[in-house]
Structure formats: structure tokens, C-alpha cells
Design an enzyme around this catalytic site. Sequence first.
Site, PDB file in Angstrom:
ATOM      1  N   GLY A   1     -72.430 -34.124  72.169  1.00 57.97           N
ATOM      2  CA  GLY A   1     -73.700 -34.127  73.156  1.00 57.97           C
ATOM      3  C   GLY A   1     -74.600 -33.306  72.845  1.00 57.97           C
ATOM      4  O   GLY A   1     -75.827 -32.967  73.357  1.00 57.97           O
ATOM      5  N   ASP A   2     -74.298 -32.346  71.829  1.00 58.68           N
ATOM      6  CA  ASP A   2     -75.330 -31.182  71.444  1.00 58.68           C
ATOM      7  C   ASP A   2     -75.303 -31.033  69.950  1.00 58.68           C
ATOM      8  O   ASP A   2     -75.109 -29.664  69.671  1.00 58.68           O
ATOM      9  CB  ASP A   2     -74.965 -30.039  72.230  1.00 58.68           C
ATOM     10  CG  ASP A   2     -76.071 -29.104  72.326  1.00 58.68           C
ATOM     11  OD1 ASP A   2     -77.085 -29.323  72.356  1.00 58.68           O
ATOM     12  OD2 ASP A   2     -75.367 -27.754  72.949  1.00 58.68           O
ATOM     13  N   PRO A   3     -75.539 -31.931  68.940  1.00 59.02           N
ATOM     14  CA  PRO A   3     -75.569 -31.510  67.706  1.00 59.02           C
ATOM     15  C   PRO A   3     -76.798 -31.012  67.159  1.00 59.02           C
ATOM     16  O   PRO A   3     -77.352 -31.669  66.527  1.00 59.02           O
ATOM     17  CB  PRO A   3     -74.947 -32.979  67.049  1.00 59.02           C
ATOM     18  CG  PRO A   3     -75.841 -33.927  68.058  1.00 59.02           C
ATOM     19  CD  PRO A   3     -75.778 -33.163  69.340  1.00 59.02           C
TER      20      PRO A   3
ATOM     21  N   ASN B   1     -75.048 -25.576  66.049  1.00 55.79           N
ATOM     22  CA  ASN B   1     -73.390 -25.910  66.253  1.00 55.79           C
ATOM     23  C   ASN B   1     -72.811 -26.763  65.155  1.00 55.79           C
ATOM     24  O   ASN B   1     -71.751 -26.718  65.107  1.00 55.79           O
ATOM     25  CB  ASN B   1     -73.504 -26.941  67.609  1.00 55.79           C
ATOM     26  CG  ASN B   1     -73.708 -26.307  68.912  1.00 55.79           C
ATOM     27  OD1 ASN B   1     -73.702 -24.996  69.004  1.00 55.79           O
ATOM     28  ND2 ASN B   1     -74.247 -27.181  69.826  1.00 55.79           N
TER      29      ASN B   1
END
Length: 157
Positions: free
Chosen positions: A103-105, A109
Site C-alpha cells: 500500500g505504500d510503494p 520504501n
Amino acid sequence: GYNMEWLVEDFEEAIKSELDCENEASNLEMSARLLAGRPGVRLPRVVWELTGKDVLTMEFIPGLMRMTEPSVLKANGLDLAECGQVVSDALTELALVHGHVHGDPHAGNIYVVAERGGVLNRGVRPGVVILDHGLYHHMEEPVRRQVCLMFVAFIFR
């Protein structure tokens, strides 16, 4: 006006999930299991003895390079297209094969490392290191299949 209460509830749920370090550690281990057979993927090992609801301790992986610094990648002998491919392949497999969507690429990250390979272990190829596993979305099987069909349609139509 338009009722935005659902958005606030969704955001609240996402923040709670993101801040739960045990949940993040579980997501990390699930991602590692799902990608275990894929070459070039490195996910840090969770140190459970030092992990709790408020703290996540992981193995240190040296040599992380940002995707947003192409000159650094090139200086380390990496091909930019191969770097993009290894990142894309890992995230696409998680989502389209397993229905496990990171959900947060973003660039803070997702990192690249240089791995030895090739004849006599003299070549360099990229590996991907995926961090921040606090926020995942799960696609149910019918939805996952429809998303896959949509991608096939994009490619062949």
C-alpha cells in the site's frame, strides 16, 4: 453535499494498521514467503525478540541504493532497465499472483542492492529490497482475476 465519512473511516483504519509494528512484521514475513522463489528479492528478517506493537526490529541490509538516484545505480555497475524490471516484477507478483498489494510503494520504501552473479560470480545484477510493510491491501480472488484480465486487455488491445 457528498458524504465523506467512509473516507475518514478508511484513513483511520489505514493509519492504525500502519502504526502497528507487529502487523507490519507479519506482513513482511508473508511477503517474504510469497516471494521466496523469486531471485533478486531481499526482504529483511524480523527480529521477533526485539519487536512489539510499538517497535519493529529487522535485519540490517547493507548497500541500499535509491531508485531515484540513477547515477548511483550506474556507478555501481547496474543497468537502469534491469533495476526497474526487478522492482516491477516483485511488486507485480505480489499483487497480481498473490493478491497481496503493497500500500505504500515509494522511493523511501523500495531500494536496490547490487548482487554478484554471472560467470565466476563477476557480474553485477540488481536486487530489490522492499521496506515498510505496514499497509497492505488484499484482493479477493475474483477481483484479482479481473485485475489480471484488465492488464491482459491493456497489453493485447
